[in-house]
Design a protein around this motif. Sequence first.
Motif, PDB file in Angstrom:
ATOM      1  N   LEU A  31      -7.850  -1.060  22.048  1.00  0.00           N
ATOM      2  CA  LEU A  31      -6.559  -0.526  21.600  1.00  0.00           C
ATOM      3  C   LEU A  31      -5.443  -1.518  21.926  1.00  0.00           C
ATOM      4  CD1 LEU A  31      -4.971   1.782  20.333  1.00  0.00           C
ATOM      5  CD2 LEU A  31      -4.880   2.863  22.593  1.00  0.00           C
TER       6      LEU A  31
ATOM      7  N   ARG B  96      -3.096   6.576  24.019  1.00  0.00           N
ATOM      8  CA  ARG B  96      -4.336   7.100  24.613  1.00  0.00           C
ATOM      9  C   ARG B  96      -4.288   8.616  24.783  1.00  0.00           C
ATOM     10  NH1 ARG B  96      -4.377   2.011  28.351  1.00  0.00           N
ATOM     11  NH2 ARG B  96      -5.838   0.711  27.195  1.00  0.00           N
TER      12      ARG B  96
ATOM     13  N   ARG C 123      -2.520   7.556  17.533  1.00  0.00           N
ATOM     14  CA  ARG C 123      -3.527   6.498  17.601  1.00  0.00           C
ATOM     15  C   ARG C 123      -4.184   6.305  16.239  1.00  0.00           C
ATOM     16  NH1 ARG C 123      -7.851   5.389  22.337  1.00  0.00           N
ATOM     17  NH2 ARG C 123      -8.957   3.691  21.314  1.00  0.00           N
TER      18      ARG C 123
ATOM     19  N   GLU D 218      -4.303   2.784  14.257  1.00  0.00           N
ATOM     20  CA  GLU D 218      -5.581   2.196  13.859  1.00  0.00           C
ATOM     21  C   GLU D 218      -5.659   2.021  12.342  1.00  0.00           C
ATOM     22  OE1 GLU D 218      -8.349   4.841  15.768  1.00  0.00           O
ATOM     23  OE2 GLU D 218      -8.313   3.687  17.637  1.00  0.00           O
TER      24      GLU D 218
END
Length: 73
Positions: free
Chosen positions: A15, A54, A60, A64
Motif C-alpha cells: 500500500l 488501512r 483503499r 487501488e
Amino acid sequence: MTSPRPQTPLHGVTLEAVVTALVDHYGWARLGQLIAIRCFQSDPSIKSSLKFLRKTPWAREKVEALYIQLKTQ
C-alpha cells in the motif's frame, strides 16, 4: 501439479508503494481532487494516508483502482 493463478496488478505491491507512486505521478493537490478524502487534502503525508487507508476499505479501494488505472495506461 498446481494450476497457475491469475496475476492481479496489485500482486506484490505494498500500500505504501501504491500511495507513493500516485503522489509521485499526480502530486498531493491533484490526488486530493481525484479522490476526495481529507488525508490527501489537509496536511497530507504518506504516514497519515496509510493509517487512514488501512482502516477505511472504501477509500483503499478507490486508491487501488486509481493505481491500477495509472499502471494500465
